[in-house]
Write a protein that holds these residues in place. Structure first.
Motif, PDB file in Angstrom:
ATOM      1  N   ARG A 207      29.357  48.740 -76.075  1.00 22.97           N
ATOM      2  CA  ARG A 207      29.004  48.151 -74.789  1.00 22.97           C
ATOM      3  C   ARG A 207      29.628  48.981 -73.670  1.00 22.97           C
ATOM      4  NH1 ARG A 207      30.416  41.796 -75.530  1.00 22.97           N
ATOM      5  NH2 ARG A 207      32.480  42.741 -75.852  1.00 22.97           N
ATOM      6  N   ILE A 208      28.859  49.187 -72.618  1.00 24.38           N
ATOM      7  CA  ILE A 208      29.333  49.874 -71.420  1.00 24.38           C
ATOM      8  C   ILE A 208      29.067  48.947 -70.244  1.00 24.38           C
ATOM      9  CG2 ILE A 208      29.231  51.988 -70.044  1.00 24.38           C
ATOM     10  CD1 ILE A 208      27.659  53.212 -72.478  1.00 24.38           C
ATOM     11  N   GLY A 209      30.111  48.617 -69.517  1.00 21.03           N
ATOM     12  CA  GLY A 209      29.951  47.662 -68.422  1.00 21.03           C
ATOM     13  C   GLY A 209      29.455  46.314 -68.893  1.00 21.03           C
ATOM     14  N   GLY A 210      29.792  45.974 -70.134  1.00 14.15           N
ATOM     15  CA  GLY A 210      29.388  44.691 -70.700  1.00 14.15           C
ATOM     16  C   GLY A 210      27.995  44.659 -71.276  1.00 14.15           C
ATOM     17  N   ILE A 211      27.280  45.784 -71.268  1.00 17.19           N
ATOM     18  CA  ILE A 211      25.890  45.808 -71.742  1.00 17.19           C
ATOM     19  C   ILE A 211      25.804  46.610 -73.034  1.00 17.19           C
ATOM     20  CG2 ILE A 211      23.504  46.374 -71.143  1.00 17.19           C
ATOM     21  CD1 ILE A 211      24.323  46.339 -68.241  1.00 17.19           C
TER      22      ILE A 211
ATOM     23  N   TYR B 249      21.512  58.736 -69.075  1.00 22.90           N
ATOM     24  CA  TYR B 249      22.833  58.810 -68.462  1.00 22.90           C
ATOM     25  C   TYR B 249      23.223  57.405 -68.015  1.00 22.90           C
ATOM     26  CZ  TYR B 249      21.965  63.879 -67.680  1.00 22.90           C
ATOM     27  OH  TYR B 249      21.707  65.220 -67.807  1.00 22.90           O
ATOM     28  N   VAL B 250      24.390  56.944 -68.454  1.00 26.37           N
ATOM     29  CA  VAL B 250      24.902  55.633 -68.066  1.00 26.37           C
ATOM     30  C   VAL B 250      26.181  55.850 -67.273  1.00 26.37           C
ATOM     31  CG1 VAL B 250      25.648  53.366 -68.856  1.00 26.37           C
ATOM     32  CG2 VAL B 250      23.945  54.647 -70.172  1.00 26.37           C
ATOM     33  N   LEU B 251      26.267  55.232 -66.100  1.00 25.52           N
ATOM     34  CA  LEU B 251      27.425  55.412 -65.222  1.00 25.52           C
ATOM     35  C   LEU B 251      28.035  54.057 -64.916  1.00 25.52           C
ATOM     36  CD1 LEU B 251      28.868  57.767 -63.784  1.00 25.52           C
ATOM     37  CD2 LEU B 251      27.501  57.238 -61.756  1.00 25.52           C
ATOM     38  N   ASP B 252      29.326  53.914 -65.215  1.00 20.68           N
ATOM     39  CA  ASP B 252      30.060  52.672 -64.998  1.00 20.68           C
ATOM     40  C   ASP B 252      30.506  52.613 -63.534  1.00 20.68           C
ATOM     41  OD1 ASP B 252      31.758  50.515 -64.954  1.00 20.68           O
ATOM     42  OD2 ASP B 252      33.089  51.245 -66.528  1.00 20.68           O
ATOM     43  N   GLU B 253      29.790  51.837 -62.725  1.00 19.06           N
ATOM     44  CA  GLU B 253      30.099  51.753 -61.295  1.00 19.06           C
ATOM     45  C   GLU B 253      31.527  51.283 -61.049  1.00 19.06           C
ATOM     46  OE1 GLU B 253      28.805  49.244 -57.282  1.00 19.06           O
ATOM     47  OE2 GLU B 253      27.461  49.265 -59.020  1.00 19.06           O
ATOM     48  N   ASP B 254      31.951  50.262 -61.778  1.00 18.45           N
ATOM     49  CA  ASP B 254      33.307  49.752 -61.573  1.00 18.45           C
ATOM     50  C   ASP B 254      34.350  50.822 -61.889  1.00 18.45           C
ATOM     51  OD1 ASP B 254      32.157  47.313 -60.939  1.00 18.45           O
ATOM     52  OD2 ASP B 254      32.276  46.576 -62.995  1.00 18.45           O
ATOM     53  N   GLY B 255      34.052  51.653 -62.904  1.00 19.93           N
ATOM     54  CA  GLY B 255      34.977  52.725 -63.251  1.00 19.93           C
ATOM     55  C   GLY B 255      35.068  53.778 -62.166  1.00 19.93           C
ATOM     56  N   VAL B 256      33.924  54.135 -61.556  1.00 20.91           N
ATOM     57  CA  VAL B 256      33.934  55.116 -60.465  1.00 20.91           C
ATOM     58  C   VAL B 256      34.725  54.574 -59.285  1.00 20.91           C
ATOM     59  CG1 VAL B 256      32.515  56.360 -58.790  1.00 20.91           C
ATOM     60  CG2 VAL B 256      31.750  56.140 -61.164  1.00 20.91           C
ATOM     61  N   ARG B 257      34.466  53.333 -58.922  1.00 27.86           N
ATOM     62  CA  ARG B 257      35.149  52.750 -57.772  1.00 27.86           C
ATOM     63  C   ARG B 257      36.664  52.635 -58.018  1.00 27.86           C
ATOM     64  NH1 ARG B 257      32.242  50.123 -53.811  1.00 27.86           N
ATOM     65  NH2 ARG B 257      29.984  49.903 -54.100  1.00 27.86           N
ATOM     66  N   ALA B 258      37.028  52.176 -59.188  1.00 29.79           N
ATOM     67  CA  ALA B 258      38.455  52.020 -59.488  1.00 29.79           C
ATOM     68  C   ALA B 258      39.175  53.357 -59.467  1.00 29.79           C
ATOM     69  CB  ALA B 258      38.633  51.340 -60.849  1.00 29.79           C
ATOM     70  N   ARG B 259      38.538  54.379 -60.020  1.00 27.59           N
ATOM     71  CA  ARG B 259      39.164  55.697 -60.040  1.00 27.59           C
ATOM     72  C   ARG B 259      39.256  56.273 -58.627  1.00 27.59           C
ATOM     73  NH1 ARG B 259      42.872  58.679 -62.681  1.00 27.59           N
ATOM     74  NH2 ARG B 259      42.235  60.866 -62.910  1.00 27.59           N
TER      75      ARG B 259
ATOM     76  N   GLY C 254      33.861  61.648 -63.886  1.00 25.84           N
ATOM     77  CA  GLY C 254      33.633  62.166 -65.235  1.00 25.84           C
ATOM     78  C   GLY C 254      33.740  61.137 -66.333  1.00 25.84           C
ATOM     79  N   ARG C 255      34.865  60.421 -66.364  1.00 28.75           N
ATOM     80  CA  ARG C 255      35.096  59.466 -67.450  1.00 28.75           C
ATOM     81  C   ARG C 255      34.142  58.278 -67.384  1.00 28.75           C
ATOM     82  NH1 ARG C 255      40.642  55.900 -68.204  1.00 28.75           N
ATOM     83  NH2 ARG C 255      39.925  54.667 -69.983  1.00 28.75           N
ATOM     84  N   ALA C 256      33.593  57.994 -66.214  1.00 28.37           N
ATOM     85  CA  ALA C 256      32.723  56.826 -66.050  1.00 28.37           C
ATOM     86  C   ALA C 256      31.344  57.017 -66.663  1.00 28.37           C
ATOM     87  CB  ALA C 256      32.588  56.489 -64.567  1.00 28.37           C
ATOM     88  N   GLY C 257      31.010  58.251 -67.089  1.00 26.65           N
ATOM     89  CA  GLY C 257      29.673  58.512 -67.601  1.00 26.65           C
ATOM     90  C   GLY C 257      29.608  58.595 -69.116  1.00 26.65           C
ATOM     91  N   VAL C 258      28.543  58.072 -69.668  1.00 27.52           N
ATOM     92  CA  VAL C 258      28.238  58.163 -71.109  1.00 27.52           C
ATOM     93  C   VAL C 258      26.759  58.510 -71.234  1.00 27.52           C
ATOM     94  CG1 VAL C 258      28.089  56.923 -73.307  1.00 27.52           C
ATOM     95  CG2 VAL C 258      29.995  56.457 -71.739  1.00 27.52           C
TER      96      VAL C 258
ATOM     97  N   VAL D 158      19.288  58.044 -64.516  1.00 27.65           N
ATOM     98  CA  VAL D 158      20.685  57.637 -64.427  1.00 27.65           C
ATOM     99  C   VAL D 158      20.707  56.148 -64.141  1.00 27.65           C
ATOM    100  CG1 VAL D 158      22.923  58.006 -63.334  1.00 27.65           C
ATOM    101  CG2 VAL D 158      21.286  59.900 -63.469  1.00 27.65           C
ATOM    102  N   VAL D 159      21.422  55.413 -64.976  1.00 25.82           N
ATOM    103  CA  VAL D 159      21.514  53.964 -64.843  1.00 25.82           C
ATOM    104  C   VAL D 159      22.958  53.592 -64.538  1.00 25.82           C
ATOM    105  CG1 VAL D 159      21.381  51.786 -66.121  1.00 25.82           C
ATOM    106  CG2 VAL D 159      19.546  53.469 -66.324  1.00 25.82           C
ATOM    107  N   ALA D 160      23.156  52.771 -63.529  1.00 22.99           N
ATOM    108  CA  ALA D 160      24.491  52.258 -63.198  1.00 22.99           C
ATOM    109  C   ALA D 160      24.660  50.889 -63.834  1.00 22.99           C
ATOM    110  CB  ALA D 160      24.673  52.167 -61.696  1.00 22.99           C
ATOM    111  N   VAL D 161      25.829  50.671 -64.422  1.00 24.03           N
ATOM    112  CA  VAL D 161      26.138  49.371 -65.010  1.00 24.03           C
ATOM    113  C   VAL D 161      27.348  48.783 -64.299  1.00 24.03           C
ATOM    114  CG1 VAL D 161      25.173  49.925 -67.261  1.00 24.03           C
ATOM    115  CG2 VAL D 161      27.569  50.419 -66.825  1.00 24.03           C
ATOM    116  N   SER D 162      27.313  47.467 -64.133  1.00 21.73           N
ATOM    117  CA  SER D 162      28.423  46.772 -63.493  1.00 21.73           C
ATOM    118  C   SER D 162      28.300  45.282 -63.767  1.00 21.73           C
ATOM    119  CB  SER D 162      28.422  47.017 -61.981  1.00 21.73           C
ATOM    120  OG  SER D 162      29.432  46.267 -61.330  1.00 21.73           O
ATOM    121  N   GLY D 163      29.367  44.704 -64.280  1.00 20.57           N
ATOM    122  CA  GLY D 163      29.404  43.256 -64.459  1.00 20.57           C
ATOM    123  C   GLY D 163      28.285  42.684 -65.299  1.00 20.57           C
ATOM    124  N   GLY D 164      27.851  43.423 -66.311  1.00 22.78           N
ATOM    125  CA  GLY D 164      26.820  42.914 -67.208  1.00 22.78           C
ATOM    126  C   GLY D 164      25.400  43.142 -66.747  1.00 22.78           C
ATOM    127  N   SER D 165      25.211  43.872 -65.657  1.00 21.33           N
ATOM    128  CA  SER D 165      23.848  44.188 -65.204  1.00 21.33           C
ATOM    129  C   SER D 165      23.688  45.694 -65.084  1.00 21.33           C
ATOM    130  CB  SER D 165      23.547  43.510 -63.854  1.00 21.33           C
ATOM    131  OG  SER D 165      24.396  44.030 -62.838  1.00 21.33           O
TER     132      SER D 165
END
Length: 475
Positions: free
Chosen positions: A41-45, A59-69, A322-326, A436-443
């Motif tokens: 699961r990435i970003g709960g998905i 490409y999957v990008l964890d929005e919360d991870g980018v913002r936190a970093r 970098g780390r936010a992407g899978v 490129v898909v952004a994931v955040s909070g299960g969406s």
């Protein structure tokens, strides 16, 4: 069928894992885990849901991870600067990966944006970025790019040659503006990185030698439509330790002190290049320590010369995104290849490759991989993940231990692909670039639309796109 192999064909740094399903903490997005069925699961998905909804490669990008970093890096440099009575500005280096969504995220978290082309500038502006918080780089900016930057009021232009200085001065005069500029210099420090990534040694395309800086700055100060704002240096990329930055800073401060004799030097921009972990063998310096060590080095050099510490600027890109992407792939074929009488390696072919990640072929970059659609109790087998392109060098992950029962139809996830994968993507072999898909909070939502075969055909004016659809009725 399970295949095994051993040390001789594996790189020394790659250890046989106790569990080939585990997720190395520093490599994957902070929120990555496996659900009760073993699905990543990435970003709960679940990865299986992402692949079903958006296809692969993806490409999957964890929005919360980018913002936190972004917040973490900004706080690290601001706090380090404040301890020495100065300020720090952090620019997000857009070349790592820039889209409208990412530009908005980093601006909302307090970062400025560093762009290197007219296209990147256009994206940042279209995303609503304040031009005063944009810096423009590049060793060969066109007149049109300089005119656009000066006309919208970008905060700084990093000049890279004597020709560009005169060119920009003429543009600014014609527009009736005064453009703030920094001078790109080479400190002569060779970062501990790949030769193609080291950008501060003398024999390369960027910037001026340090010895040239006084004359270059004197010329800028003569030009009424340019305002000298400071020096800029970037020593390389994917650097783990602070030693190179500290040595570069010492050399820059020496020149900075000389330039103060002729006028104000408000800022010292030390670039970026901070490394991330691509495999469990990578151990980058924590950003708080790195920021403290770099700023401390500048402060020591300034103190030794009896000058104040200037405003500092930094340009992380990979370290933010970098780390936010899978990247998710589907396995197409698996075959053992005998590399010696006793040893074999699994070649795992996926539906992407060097068109969506050229870094392995370009730099010899190392990546990790895991089966994303399930877990397995099979013993680990040495594998090489390869793409679908007509190149023997089309390698996504050079060496990794995967469960020996990896098979066609499995989803494969490659972490730490948020930087320089989409940015360097191509249509080699006429393969469309993935979304490129952004994931955040299960969406999840698409932030960059993927390409289709129709997109490729539409750009080729020598073709009739209808010819590719023989069963469709032609008008």
């Amino acid at each position: 069928m399970t295949h095994s192999s051993a040390g001789a064909v594996a790189p020394e740094w790659l250890a046989v894992p106790d569990d080939p399903n585990d997720l190395a903490e520093a490599v994957w997005p902070a929120g990555a885990d496996r659900d009760a069925d073993g699905v990543l699961r990435i970003g709960g998905i679940p990865a299986s849901q992402l692949a079903r909804d958006f296809g692969t490669p993806l490409y999957v990008l964890d929005e919360d991870g980018v913002r936190a970093r972004a917040r973490e890096v900004l706080a690290a440099f601001r706090d380090a600067a404040a301890r020495h009575g100065t300020r720090a500005r952090v620019y997000y280096a857009g070349k790592a990966f820039l889209s409208g969504a990412v530009a908005r995220w980093v601006r909302e978290e307090g970062l400025a944006i560093d762009v290197a082309t007219g296209g990147e500038l256009a994206i940042a502006l279209a995303a609503g970025a304040d031009p005063q918080y944009i810096g423009l780089h590049g060793n060969n900016k066109s007149v049109a790019e300089l005119e656009h930057a000066a006309s919208v009021g970008v905060g700084s232009v990093v000049v890279d040659s004597a020709i560009e200085i005169e060119r920009l001065a003429a543009v600014a005069e014609r527009l009736g503006v005064v453009q703030r500029v920094l001078v790109r210099v080479n400190s002569g420090v060779h970062a501990e990185t790949h030769d193609f990534l080291a950008t501060a040694h003398e024999d390369q395309k960027f910037g001026f030698a340090l010895a040239q800086a006084p004359d270059i700055v004197a010329r800028i100060r003569e030009l009424p439509h340019l305002r000298f704002a400071g020096l800029h240096c970037h020593i390389g990329s994917q650097i783990f330790g602070p030693a190179g930055f500290a040595e570069s800073a010492a050399r820059l401060v020496e020149v900075h002190a000389r330039l103060l004799e002729g006028g104000d030097v408000p800022q010292l921009n030390l670039g970026g290049g901070y490394g991330i972990a691509y495999t469990r063998a990578d151990h980058p310096t924590p950003i708080t320590q790195l920021a403290g060590d770099i700023v401390d080095a500048v402060a020591r050099e300034c103190s030794a010369r009896g000058i104040p510490v200037p405003e500092l600027a930094f340009e992380p890109g990979r370290a933010i995104v970098g780390r936010a992407g899978v990247t998710l792939y589907e396995v197409g074929t698996v075959k053992p290849v005998q590399v010696s009488d006793a040893l074999s390696r699994l070649y795992v072919s996926v539906d992407g490759g060097m068109s969506d990640n050229i870094r392995t072929a370009l730099y010899g970059a190392q990546y990790s991989a895991r089966i994303a659609s399930r877990t397995s109790g099979a013993a680990p087998a040495l594998a090489r993940v390869v793409g679908r392109h007509c190149e023997s060098g089309d390698i996504v992950v050079d060496a990794e231990y995967l469960p020996g029962d990896v098979e066609p139809g499995d989803l494969l996830a490659v972490p730490a692909t948020g930087a320089y994968c989409y940015s360097l993507a191509s249509n080699y072999n006429a393969v469309p670039r993935p979304p490129v898909v952004a994931v955040s909070g299960g969406s999840a939502r698409v932030i960059v639309r993927g390409e289709s075969i129709d997109d490729l055909l539409a750009r080729d004016l020598g073709l009739d796109p209808r010819a590719a659809r023989p069963n469709e009725e032609k008008a």
